[in-house]
Scaffold this motif. Structure first.
Motif, PDB file in Angstrom:
ATOM      1  N   GLY B   3       0.830  -1.251  -0.157  1.00  0.00           N
ATOM      2  CA  GLY B   3       0.085  -0.008   0.036  1.00  0.00           C
ATOM      3  C   GLY B   3       0.921   1.232   0.082  1.00  0.00           C
ATOM      4  N   GLY B   4       2.164   1.377  -0.651  1.00  0.00           N
ATOM      5  CA  GLY B   4       2.655   2.480  -0.683  1.00  0.00           C
ATOM      6  C   GLY B   4       3.388   2.824   0.511  1.00  0.00           C
ATOM      7  N   VAL B   5       3.468   4.169   0.746  1.00  0.00           N
ATOM      8  CA  VAL B   5       4.393   4.942   1.790  1.00  0.00           C
ATOM      9  C   VAL B   5       3.589   4.485   3.184  1.00  0.00           C
ATOM     10  N   SER B   6       2.397   4.802   3.149  1.00  0.00           N
ATOM     11  CA  SER B   6       1.981   4.830   4.538  1.00  0.00           C
ATOM     12  C   SER B   6       1.980   3.212   5.117  1.00  0.00           C
ATOM     13  N   ALA B   7       1.844   2.339   4.198  1.00  0.00           N
ATOM     14  CA  ALA B   7       1.927   0.866   4.456  1.00  0.00           C
ATOM     15  C   ALA B   7       3.613   0.818   5.012  1.00  0.00           C
ATOM     16  N   GLN B   8       4.218   1.570   4.313  1.00  0.00           N
ATOM     17  CA  GLN B   8       5.897   1.113   4.754  1.00  0.00           C
ATOM     18  C   GLN B   8       6.229   1.895   6.032  1.00  0.00           C
ATOM     19  N   ILE B   9       5.419   2.847   6.401  1.00  0.00           N
ATOM     20  CA  ILE B   9       5.764   3.314   7.815  1.00  0.00           C
ATOM     21  C   ILE B   9       5.090   2.738   8.722  1.00  0.00           C
ATOM     22  N   ARG B  10       3.973   2.072   8.594  1.00  0.00           N
ATOM     23  CA  ARG B  10       3.330   1.408   9.487  1.00  0.00           C
ATOM     24  C   ARG B  10       4.118   0.052   9.785  1.00  0.00           C
ATOM     25  N   VAL B  11       4.852  -0.426   8.655  1.00  0.00           N
ATOM     26  CA  VAL B  11       5.717  -1.774   8.822  1.00  0.00           C
ATOM     27  C   VAL B  11       6.999  -1.086   9.813  1.00  0.00           C
ATOM     28  N   ILE B  12       7.392   0.111   9.529  1.00  0.00           N
ATOM     29  CA  ILE B  12       8.504   0.523  10.156  1.00  0.00           C
ATOM     30  C   ILE B  12       8.546   0.667  11.768  1.00  0.00           C
ATOM     31  N   VAL B  13       7.118   1.434  11.855  1.00  0.00           N
ATOM     32  CA  VAL B  13       6.898   1.553  13.251  1.00  0.00           C
ATOM     33  C   VAL B  13       6.667   0.114  14.034  1.00  0.00           C
ATOM     34  N   ALA B  14       5.962  -0.936  13.277  1.00  0.00           N
ATOM     35  CA  ALA B  14       5.816  -2.061  13.953  1.00  0.00           C
ATOM     36  C   ALA B  14       7.111  -2.809  14.346  1.00  0.00           C
ATOM     37  N   LEU B  15       7.966  -2.620  13.278  1.00  0.00           N
ATOM     38  CA  LEU B  15       9.428  -3.192  13.712  1.00  0.00           C
ATOM     39  C   LEU B  15      10.185  -2.472  14.820  1.00  0.00           C
ATOM     40  N   ARG B 100      10.093  -5.383   3.954  1.00  0.00           N
ATOM     41  CA  ARG B 100      11.375  -5.596   3.183  1.00  0.00           C
ATOM     42  C   ARG B 100      12.379  -5.511   4.052  1.00  0.00           C
ATOM     43  N   GLU B 101      13.772  -5.797   3.572  1.00  0.00           N
ATOM     44  CA  GLU B 101      14.948  -6.092   4.544  1.00  0.00           C
ATOM     45  C   GLU B 101      15.344  -4.829   4.956  1.00  0.00           C
ATOM     46  N   THR B 102      15.233  -3.597   3.943  1.00  0.00           N
ATOM     47  CA  THR B 102      15.919  -2.404   4.546  1.00  0.00           C
ATOM     48  C   THR B 102      14.775  -1.842   5.653  1.00  0.00           C
ATOM     49  N   ASP B 103      13.419  -2.351   5.773  1.00  0.00           N
ATOM     50  CA  ASP B 103      12.607  -1.677   6.788  1.00  0.00           C
ATOM     51  C   ASP B 103      13.443  -2.132   8.110  1.00  0.00           C
ATOM     52  N   ALA B 104      13.937  -3.082   8.337  1.00  0.00           N
ATOM     53  CA  ALA B 104      14.548  -3.679   9.553  1.00  0.00           C
ATOM     54  C   ALA B 104      15.633  -2.558  10.053  1.00  0.00           C
ATOM     55  N   LEU B 105      16.472  -2.219   8.787  1.00  0.00           N
ATOM     56  CA  LEU B 105      17.523  -1.128   8.977  1.00  0.00           C
ATOM     57  C   LEU B 105      17.104  -0.072   9.467  1.00  0.00           C
ATOM     58  N   PHE B 106      15.835   0.585   8.873  1.00  0.00           N
ATOM     59  CA  PHE B 106      15.319   1.830   9.241  1.00  0.00           C
ATOM     60  C   PHE B 106      14.580   1.563  10.772  1.00  0.00           C
ATOM     61  N   ALA B 107      14.224   0.553  10.848  1.00  0.00           N
ATOM     62  CA  ALA B 107      13.407   0.486  12.542  1.00  0.00           C
ATOM     63  C   ALA B 107      14.629   0.594  13.311  1.00  0.00           C
ATOM     64  N   ARG B 108      15.624   0.062  13.170  1.00  0.00           N
ATOM     65  CA  ARG B 108      16.868  -0.098  14.044  1.00  0.00           C
ATOM     66  C   ARG B 108      17.381   1.540  14.310  1.00  0.00           C
ATOM     67  N   LEU B 109      17.390   1.998  13.191  1.00  0.00           N
ATOM     68  CA  LEU B 109      17.952   3.418  13.058  1.00  0.00           C
ATOM     69  C   LEU B 109      17.013   4.354  14.088  1.00  0.00           C
ATOM     70  N   LEU B 110      15.775   4.478  13.912  1.00  0.00           N
ATOM     71  CA  LEU B 110      14.719   4.966  14.418  1.00  0.00           C
ATOM     72  C   LEU B 110      14.895   4.803  16.048  1.00  0.00           C
ATOM     73  N   LEU B 111      15.108   3.265  16.382  1.00  0.00           N
ATOM     74  CA  LEU B 111      14.884   3.341  17.799  1.00  0.00           C
ATOM     75  C   LEU B 111      16.455   3.966  18.413  1.00  0.00           C
ATOM     76  N   VAL B 112      17.405   3.957  17.729  1.00  0.00           N
ATOM     77  CA  VAL B 112      18.727   4.226  18.282  1.00  0.00           C
ATOM     78  C   VAL B 112      18.570   5.691  18.424  1.00  0.00           C
ATOM     79  N   VAL B 113      18.046   6.486  17.448  1.00  0.00           N
ATOM     80  CA  VAL B 113      18.048   7.917  17.141  1.00  0.00           C
ATOM     81  C   VAL B 113      17.065   8.418  18.639  1.00  0.00           C
TER      82      VAL B 113
END
Lengths: 216, 256
Positions: B3-15, B100-113
């Protein structure tokens, strides 16, 4: 709609080149339950992962204009350190579905009771299968991809999962990998045989089973 | 279907929620510890320098000078070390095509930041509160320095994560690269006061520029001779292009 456009998939396993699909173009018939059969190691599971989108084709495109499930297997993509409830919430979140509703549905189906609050690592394989199956069905998809899952669990669970699957088939459709003629006959209307990198379509299950016996 | 960007944001937040649970456990005490631990280790370092009688190389507060260096370095180190395992530790997530694999990358980034935003605020706030530091001169410059550090951490981390997929030995290489940064980044000295031949070498270290950047923001007259904001940002962008680009290009040949 789910369609493969000039799709090839091959990969190297310890230096051995393995071809799963060789320039295949194929459109799955709309709203029909599809049986996917083939020899062990032919790449049926890989094909399901390609359709789901968990793996990308080496060449070509896969068109997916509907909500397709992940390939429902025995164990699921659970994190062993997280509890059943946490895993359920996580999956509900990534698919944008209300967590509480999904949780209720899984609780009703999987009958795991208080075990849902324990880490998945403590579950038996049967319990994991119940959770995996219940979770997949608790989320609304147009197409459910099923990888041999009806073969697991005790008698009671087998009956229950068959009933649940029968219910899901009323509103959605399934694409299932199975080696069991009776399961295929019960749930599927049409069939696909994966043989030496090509897909062969059958609009009669009996013809699929006949060729399956002959070639696989 | 995605579902595009909003779905991707949802996934990153969940991760991100999932990562935070895995890192800190379910209790609030776990998250508290994630903040307290770096606070303690920095306090101990400052204490040691204080006891051996070191004067602050700049300004009156040794704690402030040291903190501006160590916190920035720690943010970078933590990103580099955490993103390193973003792909290899999350293989089971690929079971779900929505991720996506990169979602895990951005989720970890968000948590550290998020964690380090809290740590920065608490530490600098605490120093001001206890009279060990003035208010920062240009908070917006400090935020820019924080953002640039995040960008470099992401760039380096995205490359580490790919190399980790090639060989698990890379985890040791990352540690070997990271260790000398404490001495080469101007954490406990002023780079501008070093001999020219030393500066010649030190200026190639992008982390040093980030720490100078942070101090430019905090102090009124820091005036670094070495600092060039474009350098760490350019390195970060090049590494990020290599890291994300190689991930994208190898996607088709990977077996899940």
């Amino acid at each position: 709609m789910i369609a493969l456009d000039q799709v090839s998939k091959s990969y190297f396993v310890k230096g051995v080149h393995k071809v799963v699909l060789d320039e295949v173009s194929f459109q799955l018939p709309e709203r029909k339950n599809v049986a996917l059969m083939g020899r062990n190691g032919a790449g049926k599971s890989t094909l399901l992962r390609l359709i789901a989108g968990t793996e990308m084709p080496t060449q070509g495109e896969i068109v997916r204009e509907e909500r397709v499930s992940w390939p429902m297997g025995f164990s699921g993509g659970f994190n062993g350190n997280m509890t059943g409830v946490e895993n359920i919430r996580f999956v509900a979140r990534i698919y944008g579905q209300p967590s509480e509703e999904v949780l209720e549905r899984v609780e009703a189906f999987a009958e795991l009771g208080p075990s849902l609050d324990l880490p998945i690592a403590t579950y038996s394989s049967g319990m994991k299968a119940r959770l995996a199956f219940g979770l997949s069905l608790a989320i609304d998809f147009d197409t459910y991809l099923i990888d041999e899952i009806t073969a697991v669990g005790d008698q009671r669970f087998k009956l229950k999962s068959r009933a649940a699957l029968g219910k899901a088939v009323e509103t959605s459709r399934v694409v299932m990998v199975s080696h069991s003629p009776s399961v295929v006959k019960d749930f599927c209307e049409v069939g696909v045989l994966l043989y030496e990198g090509q897909l062969y379509y059958y609009d009669q299950i009996d013809n699929l089973l006949a060729d399956y016996r002959r070639f696989c | 279907m995605r579902g595009g960007v909003s779905a991707q944001i949802r996934v990153i937040v969940a991760l991100t929620l999932r990562e935070s649970r895995m890192t800190f456990g379910t209790s609030h005490a776990g998250y508290l510890w994630a903040v307290i631990q770096p606070l303690l280790s920095i306090s101990v370092l400052v204490g040691i320098f204080y006891v051996i009688g070191r004067q602050s190389p700049y300004g009156t507060s040794l704690a402030l000078f040291f903190a501006s260096g160590v916190l920035t370095l720690e943010l970078f180190n933590r990103l580099s070390g955490t993103l390193l395992r973003a792909y290899v530790a999350n293989r089971q997530l690929l079971y779900y095509p929505a991720i996506r694999e990169t979602d895990a990358l951005f989720a970890r980034l968000l948590l550290v930041v998020l964690t380090y935003l809290v740590i920065f605020t608490l530490f600098f706030g605490g120093l001001v509160l206890f009279g060990l530091a003035e208010m920062p001169r240009e908070p917006d410059t400090m935020i820019a320095a924080f953002a640039a550090t995040t960008l470099l951490g992401l760039g380096v981390g995205s490359v580490h994560a790919m190399l980790m997929r090639v060989t698990p030995i890379w985890a040791h290489v990352e540690m070997v690269i990271g260790r000398p940064l404490f001495f080469l980044s101007g954490v406990f000295y002023i780079p501008s006061q070093m001999p020219p031949e030393v500066i010649e070498v030190l200026q190639w270290n992008p982390v040093l520029h980030l720490i100078e950047w942070m101090r430019e923001g905090y102090y009124t007259h820091y005036a670094s001779d070495v600092f060039d904001p474009l350098y760490p940002v350019a390195i970060a962008l090049v590494l990020l292009a290599i890291g994300l680009g190689s991930e994208r290009m190898t996607r088709r040949w990977r077996a899940a």
